[in-house]
Motif scaffolding. Structure first.
Motif, PDB file in Angstrom:
ATOM      1  N   ALA A  37       1.128  -7.353   8.453  1.00 30.04           N
ATOM      2  CA  ALA A  37       0.283  -7.980   7.442  1.00 30.04           C
ATOM      3  C   ALA A  37      -0.225  -9.340   7.895  1.00 30.04           C
ATOM      4  O   ALA A  37      -1.277  -9.790   7.445  1.00 30.04           O
ATOM      5  CB  ALA A  37       1.064  -8.121   6.133  1.00 30.04           C
ATOM      6  N   ASP A 375      -6.885 -12.721  -0.169  1.00 24.93           N
ATOM      7  CA  ASP A 375      -6.293 -11.981   0.937  1.00 24.93           C
ATOM      8  C   ASP A 375      -4.854 -12.464   1.142  1.00 24.93           C
ATOM      9  O   ASP A 375      -4.561 -13.230   2.049  1.00 24.93           O
ATOM     10  CB  ASP A 375      -7.116 -12.192   2.205  1.00 24.93           C
ATOM     11  CG  ASP A 375      -6.574 -11.378   3.377  1.00 24.93           C
ATOM     12  OD1 ASP A 375      -5.842 -10.405   3.111  1.00 24.93           O
ATOM     13  OD2 ASP A 375      -6.883 -11.724   4.535  1.00 24.93           O
ATOM     14  N   ASN A 379       3.267  -7.646   2.389  1.00 33.77           N
ATOM     15  CA  ASN A 379       3.335  -6.192   2.516  1.00 33.77           C
ATOM     16  C   ASN A 379       2.611  -5.525   1.351  1.00 33.77           C
ATOM     17  O   ASN A 379       2.784  -5.916   0.191  1.00 33.77           O
ATOM     18  CB  ASN A 379       4.799  -5.725   2.527  1.00 33.77           C
ATOM     19  CG  ASN A 379       5.682  -6.575   3.412  1.00 33.77           C
ATOM     20  OD1 ASN A 379       5.778  -7.774   3.218  1.00 33.77           O
ATOM     21  ND2 ASN A 379       6.339  -5.966   4.356  1.00 33.77           N
ATOM     22  N   ARG A 380       1.805  -4.517   1.656  1.00 30.79           N
ATOM     23  CA  ARG A 380       1.153  -3.735   0.609  1.00 30.79           C
ATOM     24  C   ARG A 380       2.141  -2.687   0.111  1.00 30.79           C
ATOM     25  O   ARG A 380       2.685  -1.908   0.882  1.00 30.79           O
ATOM     26  CB  ARG A 380      -0.100  -3.066   1.155  1.00 30.79           C
ATOM     27  CG  ARG A 380      -0.928  -2.329   0.109  1.00 30.79           C
ATOM     28  CD  ARG A 380      -2.214  -1.811   0.735  1.00 30.79           C
ATOM     29  NE  ARG A 380      -3.013  -1.070  -0.240  1.00 30.79           N
ATOM     30  CZ  ARG A 380      -2.859   0.206  -0.513  1.00 30.79           C
ATOM     31  NH1 ARG A 380      -1.927   0.905   0.131  1.00 30.79           N
ATOM     32  NH2 ARG A 380      -3.623   0.801  -1.400  1.00 30.79           N
ATOM     33  N   ARG A 406       0.027   0.078  -7.069  1.00 30.06           N
ATOM     34  CA  ARG A 406       0.183   0.377  -5.651  1.00 30.06           C
ATOM     35  C   ARG A 406      -0.490  -0.658  -4.757  1.00 30.06           C
ATOM     36  O   ARG A 406      -0.106  -0.836  -3.609  1.00 30.06           O
ATOM     37  CB  ARG A 406      -0.370   1.773  -5.349  1.00 30.06           C
ATOM     38  CG  ARG A 406      -1.863   1.924  -5.617  1.00 30.06           C
ATOM     39  CD  ARG A 406      -2.303   3.387  -5.510  1.00 30.06           C
ATOM     40  NE  ARG A 406      -1.971   3.965  -4.232  1.00 30.06           N
ATOM     41  CZ  ARG A 406      -2.755   3.896  -3.155  1.00 30.06           C
ATOM     42  NH1 ARG A 406      -3.923   3.260  -3.220  1.00 30.06           N
ATOM     43  NH2 ARG A 406      -2.401   4.464  -2.033  1.00 30.06           N
ATOM     44  N   ARG A 407      -1.506  -1.365  -5.263  1.00 28.06           N
ATOM     45  CA  ARG A 407      -2.188  -2.379  -4.459  1.00 28.06           C
ATOM     46  C   ARG A 407      -1.476  -3.726  -4.476  1.00 28.06           C
ATOM     47  O   ARG A 407      -1.963  -4.694  -3.894  1.00 28.06           O
ATOM     48  CB  ARG A 407      -3.627  -2.546  -4.954  1.00 28.06           C
ATOM     49  CG  ARG A 407      -3.737  -3.071  -6.382  1.00 28.06           C
ATOM     50  CD  ARG A 407      -5.170  -2.959  -6.892  1.00 28.06           C
ATOM     51  NE  ARG A 407      -6.069  -3.760  -6.083  1.00 28.06           N
ATOM     52  CZ  ARG A 407      -6.427  -5.016  -6.368  1.00 28.06           C
ATOM     53  NH1 ARG A 407      -5.920  -5.593  -7.469  1.00 28.06           N
ATOM     54  NH2 ARG A 407      -7.260  -5.672  -5.608  1.00 28.06           N
ATOM     55  N   ARG A 409       0.985  -6.770  -3.625  1.00 32.04           N
ATOM     56  CA  ARG A 409       1.462  -7.338  -2.353  1.00 32.04           C
ATOM     57  C   ARG A 409       2.827  -7.987  -2.568  1.00 32.04           C
ATOM     58  O   ARG A 409       3.078  -8.616  -3.609  1.00 32.04           O
ATOM     59  CB  ARG A 409       0.479  -8.369  -1.817  1.00 32.04           C
ATOM     60  CG  ARG A 409      -0.892  -7.804  -1.466  1.00 32.04           C
ATOM     61  CD  ARG A 409      -0.801  -6.837  -0.306  1.00 32.04           C
ATOM     62  NE  ARG A 409      -2.087  -6.270   0.048  1.00 32.04           N
ATOM     63  CZ  ARG A 409      -2.892  -6.787   0.977  1.00 32.04           C
ATOM     64  NH1 ARG A 409      -2.546  -7.874   1.617  1.00 32.04           N
ATOM     65  NH2 ARG A 409      -4.043  -6.205   1.235  1.00 32.04           N
TER      66      ARG A 409
END
Length: 580
Positions: A37, A375, A379-380, A406-407, A409
């Protein structure tokens, strides 16, 4: 053992293996995705490869060495019997050889685990493999200076581990032999069987050979920490101690062969004389001879002899430090708490309190950014096995909840020093963690230095909490408090270690930082008021427009839309005011 109990034991072992293996695999996955990442996959592979080499080879060598010695011990004592009782009859039952070998193997694993903390750090191996060259040699051994700053630390750590392993195995073997009839103390003296004598002779010879290795390292240490005033490499070191260590190495190697042969043939007196001679020779060469030379050499003669060595130290000291050591006050003191205090009490601190800071000095714990509009460097989360692996690795069942998108971080390693240290592990960190602003975005600023305690012939100073003989500025690390992304502004004239590190791992950090570093301020930028005074002349107008344009570009580079909007509004206000 009854069959049901055996099945239960096998089931427990399998379950434990699955739990331990699953946790290890999940942590490995989480660690890789963290580095990925931040664009540092190559650094992660280097770290994993070095750790595998060090712990893999070290563990195999330690277990094998200990098992060979313990297995030889088991064969030396012959048959091992355990007392048994059947009804009213007591008798001795011989322990099968396979059980003795299993015990020896388990004990070997225990010894290997005990000496594992002494294995070299992975960063020392990474430095040794980096391929650094200074294109300059020391005047005595003619080694490139990179030998001292990159290879020698790894060799020293490897020697320490080897000596510790050899001593630990020797002590365990002697203790176990003392519990058997093969080694006992009688009125006539120490008695041992032929097998015990030969085994101990091999171990003694091996310890002497490892001692020869220590004399090699001591020769290099003389250039790093000499016996002269303030640790200078002196005339006595050059003309007496260096040749003496060479003689001592040859004599010790010959003594190891003598101890091995004489002990094997049962001539223990010869072995004792050889070891005693080596000890006396070591004390004479390293302690008595230098003392006598200094005692009987006139002071004036010593001053004349030391002048070229003092001049050499001055030359190497100038090369070893970017600034004069007196200029490193910010390095000597720790400024984490003072930096935090200044943030909280200043106007900039109020801005910091109004925004969410993912990273800051001393931050701990896992942060879940459910709606990452910026940004964010984390970790995604994802779905399925990915989500399960993160939950297992971070011990957080919350990550399995459907309420976490799920998106999302995951931001870990939130302490500034820990985060920078993971991406730039070979560099020493300065003492101050400074809060700085680019527009209204907070950056944590931390200076990085290429440092070594093994650079030869230079003066030693205590910098960044440790004694150093080499300390050059490598760059400035900037950690975005909003996105947790790390950038490094490299020094305009990097030293060979820093240059080779950036070449080997170009994506480990964002090297666009120099442009942002030049525009950092101690307070947030504020938009220009629309009713400000008119622009005095065209040059002032162009300067203002250029400054705001640069702010807009920097905001875009940092993905900071709020800062871009502030700069854009300020530019519009100036243009509108000018054309009224």
């Amino acid at each position: 053992m009854p069959f049901p109990r055996r099945r239960l034991l096998v089931g427990v072992v399998i379950a434990a293996a699955v739990l331990v293996g699953g946790r290890a695999a999940s942590m490995l996955f989480a660690d890789y995705t963290w580095y990925a990442a931040l664009g540092a996959s190559a650094l992660w592979r280097e770290r994993l490869g070095d750790l595998t080499l060090i712990y893999g080879i070290g563990s195999v060598v330690a277990v094998l060495f200990a098992f060979l010695n313990l297995s030889a011990l088991g064969r030396s004592i012959g048959t091992l019997t355990m007392p048994r009782r059947l009804a009213n009859v007591e008798f001795g039952e011989a322990v099968p050889r396979k059980y003795i070998d299993r015990i020896a193997f388990l004990l070997s694993i225990a010894i290997a685990a005990a000496v594992t903390p002494a294995l070299p750090p992975w960063t020392t191996l990474a430095l040794a493999r980096l391929g650094v060259t200074f294109r300059e040699s020391d005047p005595y051994f003619q080694h490139d200076l990179a030998f001292y700053t990159t290879w020698l630390p790894f060799e020293k750590a490897a020697y320490t581990w080897t000596m510790l392993l050899a001593v630990a195995v020797a002590v365990v073997v002697v203790i176990l032999y003392s519990l058997t009839p093969g080694l006992r103390w009688e009125r006539a003296g120490l008695r041992m069987s032929a097998r015990v004598r030969r085994h101990l002779s091999v171990l003694a010879a091996l310890l002497l050979l490892v001692t020869v290795w220590s004399y090699r390292l001591q020769s290099y240490d003389l250039l790093i920490r000499g016996s002269g005033e303030q640790g200078v490499f002196s005339y006595v070191d050059h003309q007496w101690l260096l040749p003496g260590l060479v003689i001592l190495s040859v004599a010790t190697a010959a003594g190891a062969i003598t101890v091995l042969l004489s002990g094997w043939m049962g001539q223990l007196r010869t072995s004792f004389i050889a070891v005693t001679a080596i000890v006396i020779m070591s004390l004479t060469i390293q302690e008595i001879v230098p003392l006598l030379v200094r005692r009987f050499t006139p002071r004036e003669t010593q001053m004349v002899q030391e002048r070229p060595y003092i001049a050499t130290r001055a030359a190497f000291t100038r090369q070893a430090y970017t600034l004069t050591p007196a200029s490193y006050e910010g390095v000597r003191q720790s400024g984490v708490s003072s930096a935090l205090d200044s943030v909280v009490t200043s106007a900039a601190g109020q801005q910091l309190l109004r925004q969410d800071s993912l990273v800051y000095p001393g931050a701990q714990g896992l942060v879940i950014v459910s709606d990452p509009r910026l940004d964010v460097a984390g970790n995604r989360l994802g779905d399925g096995l990915s989500r399960l692996a993160y939950a297992w690795a971070y011990q957080s069942f919350e990550l399995l909840s459907d309420s976490v998108p799920r998106r999302a971080r995951l931001v870990t390693r939130r302490d500034v020093r820990t985060r920078v240290g993971a991406l730039a592990p070979i560099f020493a960190q300065g003492g101050l963690v400074e809060p700085m602003f680019h527009a209204d975005t907070l950056y944590w600023k931390l200076e990085l230095y290429s440092a070594s305690a093994d650079y030869p012939l230079s003066q030693r100073f205590v910098l960044a909490g440790e004694e150093r003989t080499y300390f050059r500025h490598a760059g400035t690390a900037l950690v975005n408090a909003r996105t947790a992304r790390v950038m490094i502004a490299s020094d305009p004239a990097p030293d060979p270690i820093t240059l080779q590190w950036m070449t080997s791992f170009p994506n480990a950090s964002d090297y666009r930082a120099p442009g942002i570093a030049r525009e950092l301020t101690s307070t947030p930028w504020a938009p220009v008021s629309p009713d400000s005074s008119a622009v005095a002349n065209d040059s002032t107008f162009r300067a203002a427009v250029t400054r705001l344009y640069n702010r807009m570009r920097a905001a875009l580079a940092a993905a900071d839309l709020k800062a871009f909007g502030i700069a854009y509004d300020s530019l519009g206000a100036i243009i509108g005011r000018t054309h009224k």
